[in-house]
Design a protein around this motif. Structure first.
Motif, PDB file in Angstrom:
ATOM      1  N   LEU A 334       0.770  -1.462  -0.177  1.00 18.05           N
ATOM      2  CA  LEU A 334      -0.112   0.112   0.087  1.00 18.05           C
ATOM      3  C   LEU A 334       1.085   1.190   0.222  1.00 18.05           C
ATOM      4  CD1 LEU A 334      -2.321  -1.294   2.982  1.00 18.05           C
ATOM      5  CD2 LEU A 334      -2.682  -0.825   0.264  1.00 18.05           C
ATOM      6  N   PRO A 335       0.837   2.220  -0.855  1.00 21.09           N
ATOM      7  CA  PRO A 335       1.664   3.600  -0.829  1.00 21.09           C
ATOM      8  C   PRO A 335       1.234   4.475   0.221  1.00 21.09           C
ATOM      9  CG  PRO A 335      -0.067   3.285  -2.416  1.00 21.09           C
ATOM     10  CD  PRO A 335      -0.117   1.619  -2.082  1.00 21.09           C
ATOM     11  N   PRO A 336       1.930   5.696   0.535  1.00 22.26           N
ATOM     12  CA  PRO A 336       1.773   6.100   1.253  1.00 22.26           C
ATOM     13  C   PRO A 336       0.263   6.928   1.026  1.00 22.26           C
ATOM     14  CG  PRO A 336       3.883   6.690   0.949  1.00 22.26           C
ATOM     15  CD  PRO A 336       3.491   5.611  -0.337  1.00 22.26           C
ATOM     16  N   THR A 337       0.518   7.309  -0.095  1.00 21.06           N
ATOM     17  CA  THR A 337      -0.360   8.554  -0.489  1.00 21.06           C
ATOM     18  C   THR A 337      -2.388   7.155   0.069  1.00 21.06           C
ATOM     19  OG1 THR A 337      -0.791   7.276  -3.041  1.00 21.06           O
ATOM     20  CG2 THR A 337      -0.057   9.301  -2.410  1.00 21.06           C
ATOM     21  N   HIS A 338      -2.011   5.975  -0.380  1.00 16.85           N
ATOM     22  CA  HIS A 338      -3.113   5.314   0.425  1.00 16.85           C
ATOM     23  C   HIS A 338      -3.672   5.864   1.385  1.00 16.85           C
ATOM     24  CE1 HIS A 338      -6.012   1.736   1.545  1.00 16.85           C
ATOM     25  NE2 HIS A 338      -5.154   1.702   2.732  1.00 16.85           N
ATOM     26  N   PHE A 339      -3.234   5.815   2.648  1.00 20.44           N
ATOM     27  CA  PHE A 339      -3.342   5.959   3.949  1.00 20.44           C
ATOM     28  C   PHE A 339      -3.561   7.737   4.253  1.00 20.44           C
ATOM     29  CE2 PHE A 339       0.102   3.095   3.699  1.00 20.44           C
ATOM     30  CZ  PHE A 339      -0.690   2.306   4.767  1.00 20.44           C
ATOM     31  N   LEU A 340      -3.399   8.645   2.232  1.00 22.59           N
ATOM     32  CA  LEU A 340      -3.823   9.621   2.684  1.00 22.59           C
ATOM     33  C   LEU A 340      -5.200   9.849   2.853  1.00 22.59           C
ATOM     34  CD1 LEU A 340      -2.540  12.836   2.479  1.00 22.59           C
ATOM     35  CD2 LEU A 340      -2.843  12.524   0.093  1.00 22.59           C
ATOM     36  N   LYS A 341      -5.898   9.178   1.375  1.00 16.70           N
ATOM     37  CA  LYS A 341      -7.103   8.703   0.551  1.00 16.70           C
ATOM     38  C   LYS A 341      -7.813   8.170   2.320  1.00 16.70           C
ATOM     39  CE  LYS A 341      -7.820   4.786  -0.648  1.00 16.70           C
ATOM     40  NZ  LYS A 341      -7.942   3.454  -2.243  1.00 16.70           N
ATOM     41  N   VAL A 342      -6.927   7.325   2.681  1.00 14.63           N
ATOM     42  CA  VAL A 342      -7.728   6.786   4.235  1.00 14.63           C
ATOM     43  C   VAL A 342      -8.718   8.494   4.902  1.00 14.63           C
ATOM     44  CG1 VAL A 342      -8.545   5.578   6.412  1.00 14.63           C
ATOM     45  CG2 VAL A 342      -7.605   4.724   3.773  1.00 14.63           C
ATOM     46  N   ALA A 344      -9.040  11.274   4.835  1.00 15.06           N
ATOM     47  CA  ALA A 344     -10.150  11.884   4.043  1.00 15.06           C
ATOM     48  C   ALA A 344     -11.342  11.361   4.106  1.00 15.06           C
ATOM     49  CB  ALA A 344      -9.613  12.420   2.930  1.00 15.06           C
ATOM     50  N   HIS A 345     -11.311  10.614   4.710  1.00 11.80           N
ATOM     51  CA  HIS A 345     -13.210   9.658   4.744  1.00 11.80           C
ATOM     52  C   HIS A 345     -13.499   9.359   6.274  1.00 11.80           C
ATOM     53  CE1 HIS A 345     -15.775   6.942   3.441  1.00 11.80           C
ATOM     54  NE2 HIS A 345     -15.582   6.022   3.735  1.00 11.80           N
ATOM     55  N   LEU A 346     -15.393   9.350   6.482  1.00 11.80           N
ATOM     56  CA  LEU A 346     -15.382   9.364   7.295  1.00 11.80           C
ATOM     57  C   LEU A 346     -16.288   8.147   7.348  1.00 11.80           C
ATOM     58  CD1 LEU A 346     -17.357  11.915   9.107  1.00 11.80           C
ATOM     59  CD2 LEU A 346     -18.631   9.552   8.517  1.00 11.80           C
ATOM     60  N   VAL A 347     -16.153   7.340   8.594  1.00  8.27           N
ATOM     61  CA  VAL A 347     -16.503   5.732   9.032  1.00  8.27           C
ATOM     62  C   VAL A 347     -17.628   5.813   9.632  1.00  8.27           C
ATOM     63  CG1 VAL A 347     -16.631   3.144   9.193  1.00  8.27           C
ATOM     64  CG2 VAL A 347     -14.127   4.939   7.950  1.00  8.27           C
ATOM     65  N   PRO A 348     -19.327   5.526   9.572  1.00  5.61           N
ATOM     66  CA  PRO A 348     -19.978   5.271  10.620  1.00  5.61           C
ATOM     67  C   PRO A 348     -19.449   4.287  11.222  1.00  5.61           C
ATOM     68  CG  PRO A 348     -20.916   5.067   8.634  1.00  5.61           C
ATOM     69  CD  PRO A 348     -19.388   4.746   8.093  1.00  5.61           C
ATOM     70  N   GLY A 349     -19.757   5.085  12.801  1.00  7.08           N
ATOM     71  CA  GLY A 349     -19.051   4.252  14.040  1.00  7.08           C
ATOM     72  C   GLY A 349     -20.479   4.041  15.173  1.00  7.08           C
ATOM     73  N   LYS A 350     -20.165   2.742  15.781  1.00  5.62           N
ATOM     74  CA  LYS A 350     -21.336   2.933  16.776  1.00  5.62           C
ATOM     75  C   LYS A 350     -21.939   3.741  17.682  1.00  5.62           C
ATOM     76  CE  LYS A 350     -22.113  -0.813  20.262  1.00  5.62           C
ATOM     77  NZ  LYS A 350     -22.069  -1.679  20.852  1.00  5.62           N
ATOM     78  N   ASN A 359     -10.446   0.973   6.843  1.00  6.13           N
ATOM     79  CA  ASN A 359     -12.076   0.730   6.096  1.00  6.13           C
ATOM     80  C   ASN A 359     -11.442  -0.262   4.965  1.00  6.13           C
ATOM     81  OD1 ASN A 359     -12.642   1.896   3.334  1.00  6.13           O
ATOM     82  ND2 ASN A 359     -11.849   3.188   4.943  1.00  6.13           N
ATOM     83  N   GLU A 360     -12.675  -1.595   4.982  1.00  8.55           N
ATOM     84  CA  GLU A 360     -12.137  -2.629   4.087  1.00  8.55           C
ATOM     85  C   GLU A 360     -11.969  -2.566   2.476  1.00  8.55           C
ATOM     86  OE1 GLU A 360      -9.960  -5.977   3.282  1.00  8.55           O
ATOM     87  OE2 GLU A 360      -9.942  -5.317   5.009  1.00  8.55           O
ATOM     88  N   ALA A 361     -13.079  -1.413   2.906  1.00  9.14           N
ATOM     89  CA  ALA A 361     -13.203  -0.820   0.797  1.00  9.14           C
ATOM     90  C   ALA A 361     -12.286  -0.035   0.083  1.00  9.14           C
ATOM     91  CB  ALA A 361     -14.160  -0.265   0.887  1.00  9.14           C
ATOM     92  N   ASP A 362     -11.590   1.001   0.785  1.00 12.19           N
ATOM     93  CA  ASP A 362     -10.148   1.564   0.957  1.00 12.19           C
ATOM     94  C   ASP A 362      -9.301   0.933   0.483  1.00 12.19           C
ATOM     95  OD1 ASP A 362     -11.337   3.999   0.361  1.00 12.19           O
ATOM     96  OD2 ASP A 362     -11.082   4.461   2.712  1.00 12.19           O
ATOM     97  N   ARG A 364      -8.705  -2.503  -0.506  1.00  7.11           N
ATOM     98  CA  ARG A 364      -9.436  -3.401  -1.515  1.00  7.11           C
ATOM     99  C   ARG A 364      -9.427  -2.530  -3.222  1.00  7.11           C
ATOM    100  NH1 ARG A 364     -14.532  -5.612   1.120  1.00  7.11           N
ATOM    101  NH2 ARG A 364     -15.738  -4.298  -0.205  1.00  7.11           N
ATOM    102  N   SER A 365      -9.769  -0.834  -2.966  1.00  6.98           N
ATOM    103  CA  SER A 365     -10.410   0.155  -4.143  1.00  6.98           C
ATOM    104  C   SER A 365      -8.173  -0.411  -4.584  1.00  6.98           C
ATOM    105  CB  SER A 365     -10.951   0.764  -3.736  1.00  6.98           C
ATOM    106  OG  SER A 365      -9.967   2.149  -3.083  1.00  6.98           O
ATOM    107  N   THR A 366      -7.534  -0.067  -3.328  1.00 10.13           N
ATOM    108  CA  THR A 366      -6.458   0.285  -3.573  1.00 10.13           C
ATOM    109  C   THR A 366      -5.157  -0.701  -4.363  1.00 10.13           C
ATOM    110  OG1 THR A 366      -6.157   2.177  -1.596  1.00 10.13           O
ATOM    111  CG2 THR A 366      -4.306   0.951  -2.909  1.00 10.13           C
ATOM    112  N   ALA A 367      -6.095  -1.881  -3.548  1.00 13.00           N
ATOM    113  CA  ALA A 367      -4.951  -3.058  -4.364  1.00 13.00           C
ATOM    114  C   ALA A 367      -5.771  -3.268  -5.405  1.00 13.00           C
ATOM    115  CB  ALA A 367      -5.472  -4.303  -3.025  1.00 13.00           C
ATOM    116  N   SER A 368      -6.770  -2.899  -6.161  1.00 18.36           N
ATOM    117  CA  SER A 368      -7.261  -3.456  -7.277  1.00 18.36           C
ATOM    118  C   SER A 368      -6.606  -2.623  -8.709  1.00 18.36           C
ATOM    119  CB  SER A 368      -8.538  -3.714  -7.345  1.00 18.36           C
ATOM    120  OG  SER A 368      -8.933  -2.951  -7.251  1.00 18.36           O
ATOM    121  N   ALA A 369      -5.633  -1.478  -7.995  1.00 16.43           N
ATOM    122  CA  ALA A 369      -5.745  -0.018  -8.423  1.00 16.43           C
ATOM    123  C   ALA A 369      -4.411  -0.147  -9.744  1.00 16.43           C
ATOM    124  CB  ALA A 369      -5.082   1.105  -8.160  1.00 16.43           C
ATOM    125  N   GLY A 370      -3.663  -1.522 -10.106  1.00 15.60           N
ATOM    126  CA  GLY A 370      -2.331  -1.656 -10.876  1.00 15.60           C
ATOM    127  C   GLY A 370      -1.242  -1.602 -10.177  1.00 15.60           C
TER     128      GLY A 370
END
Length: 547
Positions: A334-342, A344-350, A359-362, A364-370
């Motif tokens: 995972l590159p440093p920009t992956h954590f930059l992306k994460v 800036a994202h809001l995940v609902p919590g309890k 979050n798992e979705a981010d 998966r999207s980074t891993a499949s980016a090429g």
């Protein structure tokens, strides 16, 4: 000629004030975080009750006050009766270590989330069962390879001594590391503020480290706690040494510790950068005397040792290929920009939003980016899109809430990772069960322990902000400013990157040191100024932190 001298003095003074100003900016941010969380609590994985936390804060504050007066009263007698003092000290440290190990044994948990990949892979390396090594995990997260190799070495050692229970061995190692953090915090406080301040740190260290929210899990957060305070102690010891023959090995050790710590938890690097910034702003560096040369030599030795250690660690990771792939030619990391992306994202919590959390979705999207270049650009583009969608005002509001959320959890996001809860402890011993009832999420005593963590954390935050209102020579030492700069750098990094309160934990000793120094400054002033402004041993040397 007088004008030139005056101008030079003003420039030197302004350079010296820069670290202090940055440190005071950090104090202001911490005061904002405290006020924000008192008025609008930002919960982690547990919704604490604010009245309970405030009641615990009041009780701890009374305990701190009593301890302060006890230490001030007993200190002269202890100095007169050194043998008695040493015997009492040895008994206290032995008791703390025994309690640390006992608690770690009682609350050990099965390995879960990232800690599971590290534990099972380390066990596989030690026992020769390579099918246990999770190569897929390490291809995404190569930053955890060093911790795995170190844990595998520990497992190999204990198995050679006849130990077969590796869960117990991991729990014991966790206890040893945390106890070392307590001892190093004590040592740093003694060099900065004297014996009484050092003894005082044992109270908050007991609450946050001995009774650690992460005591049941061996991971980079607890292992990493050792390094910022170790580096601080080495630099302070080098500062106090009079001969280069002593200073140079200490500088080498500080740089090497930074390299190992960076390999375990990259944010360890921030404390070295803070020391470097403080040294670069030293008025001594503007002179032409011997002090400037020593300062430059120290910076060069520390930096050189860090880079040499980092290269050696990389070579060891690469040469062993223990985790089943080529570390340097790994296209999946995972590159440093992956954590930059994460970040800036809001995940609902309890109990409310989780700002910039995993979050798992981010993933998966980074891993499949090429390929690696496409992954890097994908993270950057996703970050830009998310910030643009919020707008300038929305992003500022997001960062403010993220700051309050990260700094508002006195449990450091305990039980917030993985799927385990208070029913999943390994031990079913009845005596251990009573301890688990307090430490376990969902168990009857957990709200009480959480209130203790949260209330004490509120006190620590308030004490860290004290220099905004009270500035004594000890509180404004360059070395102490360096601690604030390190924590400021950590907060800035976590605001932009993936973040949660757990990522603050390895710098807990810095918070404890700042809070303890502030408490003594306040109490000395309130008790009539008898000890107000008394500088610690570091101040009497008049040198910078890296010298």
């Amino acid at each position: 000629m007088r004008g030139i001298t005056a101008t030079g003095s003003i420039k030197s003074l302004s350079y010296g004030l820069l670290p202090a100003a940055a440190g005071l900016a950090f104090c202001a941010i911490i005061l904002w975080c405290l006020a924000g969380n008192l008025m609008f609590p930002h919960y982690g994985f547990f919704q604490y009750k604010t009245p309970w936390a405030l009641a615990a804060a009041g009780a701890v504050l009374l305990l701190m006050t009593g301890l302060y007066f006890a230490l001030r009263t007993l200190q002269p007698a202890l100095l007169r009766h050194r043998l008695l003092s040493r015997l009492a000290s040895a008994a206290l440290w032995a008791g703390l270590f025994a309690l640390q190990v006992r608690l770690a044994y009682a609350v050990r948990l099965p390995a879960d989330w990232d800690a599971r990949a590290i534990y099972t892979s380390a066990a596989g390396l030690a026992l020769g069962t390579r099918e246990s090594i999770d190569s897929g995990y390490f291809s995404l997260n190569p930053n955890n390879i060093l911790l795995t190799l170190l844990l595998a070495s520990w497992f190999s050692l204990v198995t050679s001594l006849g130990v077969t229970n590796l869960e117990m061995a991991a729990a014991f190692l966790n206890a040893v590391v945390l106890f070392a953090g307590i001892a190093l915090t004590y040592a740093a406080a003694r060099m900065l503020g004297g014996r009484a301040v050092a003894a005082f740190t044992l109270l908050p260290s007991t609450i946050f480290v001995l009774l650690s929210p992460w005591l049941g899990v061996f991971y980079s957060d607890t292992a990493g706690l050792l390094f910022p305070v170790l580096i601080l102690c080495l630099l302070l010891a080098a500062q106090r040494a009079r001969r280069l023959a002593v200073r140079i090995p200490l500088w080498v050790l500080a740089g090497t510790a930074g390299a190992v710590g960076y390999g375990i938890k990259p944010t360890v690097l921030i404390c070295l950068l803070a020391a470097g910034i403080t040294a670069a702003c030293s008025p001594a560096l503007r002179g032409r005397d011997r002090g400037a040369g020593i300062l430059l030599l120290g910076a060069a030795v520390v930096a050189g040792s860090f880079f040499a250690g980092h290269r050696l660690i990389t070579a060891v990771e690469q040469q062993g290929t223990a985790v089943g792939f080529d570390v340097e030619a790994n296209p999946n990391a995972l590159p440093p920009t992956h954590f930059l992306k994460v970040g800036a994202h809001l995940v609902p919590g309890k109990y409310g939003p989780l700002y910039g959390s995993y979050n798992e979705a981010d993933v998966r999207s980074t891993a499949s980016a090429g390929d690696p270049r496409e992954k890097f650009q994908h993270g950057l583009d996703a970050y830009a899109d998310r910030v643009a969608a919020m707008g300038p005002g929305g992003y500022v509001s997001f960062l403010n809430n993220k700051l309050l959320w990260i700094t508002g959890d006195g449990s450091f996001f305990a039980w917030g990772e993985g799927v385990l809860d208070g029913d999943d402890f390994v031990s079913d011993n009845p005596a251990d069960r009573s301890i688990q009832d307090v430490f376990g999420y969902g168990n009857p005593g957990f709200p009480w322990l959480f209130a203790l963590w949260q209330g004490t954390w509120f006190i620590v935050l308030g004490l860290v902000a004290v220099p905004l209102f009270l500035r004594t020579p000890t509180l404004m030492l360059p070395e102490v400013s360096a601690l604030r700069i390190a924590l400021l750098g950590l907060l800035v990094f976590l605001l932009l990157s993936e973040g949660r309160a757990r990522f603050l934990y390895l710098y807990t000793p810095y918070f404890i040191l700042l809070a303890s120094l502030s408490f003594f400054a306040v109490m000395d002033r309130m008790s009539g100024g008898r000890n107000a402004g008394t500088a610690g041993p570091a101040h009497s040397k008049g040198r910078e932190v890296i010298e």
